[in-house]
Design a protein around this motif. Sequence first.
Motif, PDB file in Angstrom:
ATOM      1  N   VAL B 229       0.865  -1.182   0.000  1.00 53.64           N
ATOM      2  CA  VAL B 229       0.000   0.000   0.000  1.00 53.64           C
ATOM      3  C   VAL B 229       0.899   1.229   0.000  1.00 53.64           C
ATOM      4  O   VAL B 229       1.786   1.362   0.851  1.00 53.64           O
ATOM      5  CB  VAL B 229      -0.938   0.017   1.221  1.00 53.64           C
ATOM      6  CG1 VAL B 229      -1.817   1.262   1.193  1.00 53.64           C
ATOM      7  CG2 VAL B 229      -1.794  -1.241   1.257  1.00 53.64           C
ATOM      8  N   ASP B 230       0.663   2.106  -0.950  1.00 57.59           N
ATOM      9  CA  ASP B 230       1.527   3.277  -1.126  1.00 57.59           C
ATOM     10  C   ASP B 230       0.798   4.525  -0.634  1.00 57.59           C
ATOM     11  O   ASP B 230      -0.182   4.960  -1.232  1.00 57.59           O
ATOM     12  CB  ASP B 230       1.884   3.408  -2.610  1.00 57.59           C
ATOM     13  CG  ASP B 230       3.011   4.407  -2.854  1.00 57.59           C
ATOM     14  OD1 ASP B 230       3.334   5.170  -1.919  1.00 57.59           O
ATOM     15  OD2 ASP B 230       3.558   4.405  -3.974  1.00 57.59           O
ATOM     16  N   VAL B 231       1.291   5.093   0.480  1.00 55.61           N
ATOM     17  CA  VAL B 231       0.666   6.276   1.069  1.00 55.61           C
ATOM     18  C   VAL B 231       1.363   7.563   0.586  1.00 55.61           C
ATOM     19  O   VAL B 231       0.898   8.663   0.824  1.00 55.61           O
ATOM     20  CB  VAL B 231       0.691   6.180   2.613  1.00 55.61           C
ATOM     21  CG1 VAL B 231      -0.009   7.352   3.264  1.00 55.61           C
ATOM     22  CG2 VAL B 231       0.031   4.875   3.087  1.00 55.61           C
ATOM     23  N   GLY B 232       2.478   7.406  -0.114  1.00 57.30           N
ATOM     24  CA  GLY B 232       3.266   8.570  -0.525  1.00 57.30           C
ATOM     25  C   GLY B 232       2.516   9.470  -1.501  1.00 57.30           C
ATOM     26  O   GLY B 232       1.783   8.988  -2.364  1.00 57.30           O
ATOM     27  N   GLY B 239       4.243  18.515 -12.115  1.00 56.38           N
ATOM     28  CA  GLY B 239       3.039  18.938 -11.403  1.00 56.38           C
ATOM     29  C   GLY B 239       2.132  17.804 -10.987  1.00 56.38           C
ATOM     30  O   GLY B 239       1.042  18.039 -10.471  1.00 56.38           O
ATOM     31  N   GLY B 240       2.563  16.574 -11.169  1.00 51.41           N
ATOM     32  CA  GLY B 240       1.752  15.429 -10.754  1.00 51.41           C
ATOM     33  C   GLY B 240       2.154  14.912  -9.390  1.00 51.41           C
ATOM     34  O   GLY B 240       2.809  15.605  -8.616  1.00 51.41           O
ATOM     35  N   LEU B 241       1.716  13.693  -9.091  1.00 52.49           N
ATOM     36  CA  LEU B 241       2.022  13.046  -7.812  1.00 52.49           C
ATOM     37  C   LEU B 241       2.673  11.695  -8.075  1.00 52.49           C
ATOM     38  O   LEU B 241       2.304  10.987  -9.004  1.00 52.49           O
ATOM     39  CB  LEU B 241       0.736  12.770  -7.034  1.00 52.49           C
ATOM     40  CG  LEU B 241       0.043  13.907  -6.294  1.00 52.49           C
ATOM     41  CD1 LEU B 241      -1.168  13.353  -5.568  1.00 52.49           C
ATOM     42  CD2 LEU B 241       1.001  14.589  -5.324  1.00 52.49           C
ATOM     43  N   THR B 242       3.618  11.334  -7.223  1.00 52.71           N
ATOM     44  CA  THR B 242       4.179   9.989  -7.300  1.00 52.71           C
ATOM     45  C   THR B 242       4.309   9.436  -5.880  1.00 52.71           C
ATOM     46  O   THR B 242       4.443  10.190  -4.917  1.00 52.71           O
ATOM     47  CB  THR B 242       5.523   9.988  -8.054  1.00 52.71           C
ATOM     48  OG1 THR B 242       5.931   8.639  -8.270  1.00 52.71           O
ATOM     49  CG2 THR B 242       6.610  10.713  -7.274  1.00 52.71           C
ATOM     50  N   GLY B 243       4.240   8.115  -5.761  1.00 50.62           N
ATOM     51  CA  GLY B 243       4.231   7.492  -4.451  1.00 50.62           C
ATOM     52  C   GLY B 243       5.614   7.209  -3.892  1.00 50.62           C
ATOM     53  O   GLY B 243       6.635   7.635  -4.435  1.00 50.62           O
ATOM     54  N   ASP B 244       5.650   6.491  -2.778  1.00 54.18           N
ATOM     55  CA  ASP B 244       6.901   6.064  -2.147  1.00 54.18           C
ATOM     56  C   ASP B 244       7.394   4.743  -2.731  1.00 54.18           C
ATOM     57  O   ASP B 244       8.465   4.264  -2.376  1.00 54.18           O
ATOM     58  CB  ASP B 244       6.692   5.851  -0.639  1.00 54.18           C
ATOM     59  CG  ASP B 244       6.572   7.157   0.122  1.00 54.18           C
ATOM     60  OD1 ASP B 244       6.642   8.227  -0.511  1.00 54.18           O
ATOM     61  OD2 ASP B 244       6.406   7.094   1.361  1.00 54.18           O
ATOM     62  N   VAL B 245       6.565   4.150  -3.598  1.00 55.51           N
ATOM     63  CA  VAL B 245       6.909   2.847  -4.174  1.00 55.51           C
ATOM     64  C   VAL B 245       7.305   3.033  -5.639  1.00 55.51           C
ATOM     65  O   VAL B 245       6.639   3.768  -6.381  1.00 55.51           O
ATOM     66  CB  VAL B 245       5.708   1.876  -4.077  1.00 55.51           C
ATOM     67  CG1 VAL B 245       6.043   0.525  -4.707  1.00 55.51           C
ATOM     68  CG2 VAL B 245       5.286   1.695  -2.619  1.00 55.51           C
ATOM     69  N   PRO B 261      -1.656   8.552  -8.249  1.00 50.24           N
ATOM     70  CA  PRO B 261      -2.878   8.750  -7.448  1.00 50.24           C
ATOM     71  C   PRO B 261      -3.901   7.644  -7.709  1.00 50.24           C
ATOM     72  O   PRO B 261      -3.691   6.793  -8.564  1.00 50.24           O
ATOM     73  CB  PRO B 261      -3.394  10.105  -7.973  1.00 50.24           C
ATOM     74  CG  PRO B 261      -2.860  10.211  -9.373  1.00 50.24           C
ATOM     75  CD  PRO B 261      -1.559   9.458  -9.396  1.00 50.24           C
ATOM     76  N   GLY B 262      -4.983   7.647  -6.929  1.00 51.66           N
ATOM     77  CA  GLY B 262      -6.090   6.722  -7.200  1.00 51.66           C
ATOM     78  C   GLY B 262      -6.186   5.555  -6.236  1.00 51.66           C
ATOM     79  O   GLY B 262      -7.047   4.692  -6.415  1.00 51.66           O
ATOM     80  N   GLY B 263      -5.308   5.508  -5.219  1.00 49.22           N
ATOM     81  CA  GLY B 263      -5.368   4.416  -4.258  1.00 49.22           C
ATOM     82  C   GLY B 263      -5.862   4.909  -2.903  1.00 49.22           C
ATOM     83  O   GLY B 263      -7.075   5.045  -2.685  1.00 49.22           O
TER      84      GLY B 263
END
Lengths: 288, 288
Positions: B229-232, B239-245, B261-263
């Motif tokens: 599960v990626d909370v990052g 300008g987007g988002l990326t996770g910790d994974v 995003p989307g999780g």
Amino acid sequence: MTETVPLTGAAPAAVLRDEAREIAERLVREAGVQPRLVVVVATEDESTAWYVRSITRAAAKAGIACDTVRLPSNAEAAEIRKQLAALSDDPSVHGVILQTPLPPGTSAADLAGAIAPEKDVDGANPLSLGRLAAGLPAFAPATAEAVVSLLDAHGIGLAGRGVAVVGRSTVVGKPLAHLLLDRDATVTVCHSRTADLAAATGSADIVVAAAGRAGLITAAHLAPGAIVVDVGTNPTEDGGLTGDVDARSVAGRAAALSPVPGGVGPVTTALLLQHTALAASRAVAGHQ
Amino acid sequence: MTETVPLTGAAPAAVLRDEAREIAERLVREAGVQPRLVVVVATEDESTAWYVRSITRAAAKAGIACDTVRLPSNAEAAEIRKQLAALSDDPSVHGVILQTPLPPGTSAADLAGAIAPEKDVDGANPLSLGRLAAGLPAFAPATAEAVVSLLDAHGIGLAGRGVAVVGRSTVVGKPLAHLLLDRDATVTVCHSRTADLAAATGSADIVVAAAGRAGLITAAHLAPGAIVVDVGTNPTEDGGLTGDVDARSVAGRAAALSPVPGGVGPVTTALLLQHTALAASRAVAGHQ
């Protein structure tokens, strides 16, 4: 087979008691105030009575007044809460402990919400636990803090080390996890529903047994050279105490083990007194 | 190589939003009360403004009023605390969120102590965290709860399983550890000072990445078939988002991975609305 070093609590407990006594003597001398701890008891339990007497004796030696308020063992939650609120409002009281066991149907954490955080010397109010977790000033539950104090006193580092805490109680396992995280340990909390306890504890540098099950931790649960702190205080048939660790089994495999009695216990009692002295000192400073 | 299943948040978020809307419509119909959330902002931060707009839009769809109170980005702690206390006293307000980042020198957990626990829909008051840890009713921080809700929604069990939480923040890692323990998981909390992160995460059935470091978790950190599960939510250059994974790295090794995003994100927002609706429902029930 290496020798297993005993992580004894007498010396660190003496340091903490001396600190409490110095603060108490200074407050009497400079402000005419003696630190005062009140233990609220609502049980007829014999081992509780024994424990409260031992706190009272230790308090006397540290120059701290210690009173017991007895409520019936069938007291209602409202009655206990009212008593805790009254003590919280009493300026002559600096520390309040709500002793367990409590009457059936009451929740220790819920009731302890009535203890003023600045007098909550055993960190029982959920607000104290939350502040601890959030890195804000608060008294930690004395038993949880005693584990860290005992390791510190014996020169055992925590930063970067793997610590397995066996037991997830609100009074020991959970607050201890926060204290250990604050000290940069990597913390695993295990419990009765852990699928493979030996696997979880077997990779840890330090194992803290706080499950309340006599002899739960054996050599099979430990990496060679692991350091073991035993928080268990299980009554034995002959009226004594025994820990959660099978001391005979882990001898030679553990690098160090805290004895029961004589390990975490005396440090816990000394921390309650030190917390009470600190609470009194802050109360006096706040009124000046 | 097995396929890595995406743990998407859209469906569970929709269920939670529907629940919030049903409660909101019932309260309007039966009591003439619309649930109302207030977000307190004391920053000029652009991504915060974007996030607050997305909450406002989602609230509108769920029939929940959402207002923003703007304070200067150099507001003093006392001013923020006063605002939170005023909202806590305002009977027309049911949920209060203190948005981060906050002015330099202020502590989110300390300030959030001024949010009434019954309106603390993002579990930011240390009392909420302490009650959560003590097993007493309280709102959990929405992001932490979203991790558990997302796993539940995808039918992934927690009891008896090993979960590694990477990150020890007061808003995610620590409260999540308590939520997971409540569900009988064996929980390891890792962080930047963990000596061997890959060893700590590599034996876990489930890995939750909440460290705030883009791409921290790779295939080398995972047992084959691990659930991730990626909370990052790390900003990217475009300008987007990326996770910790590192999603590309873990593809085929992880059995499942929540997208960013989307999780976790949509579930978090939906939980804030559901909490606000529940808080309003309790407030109305309390006044009847």
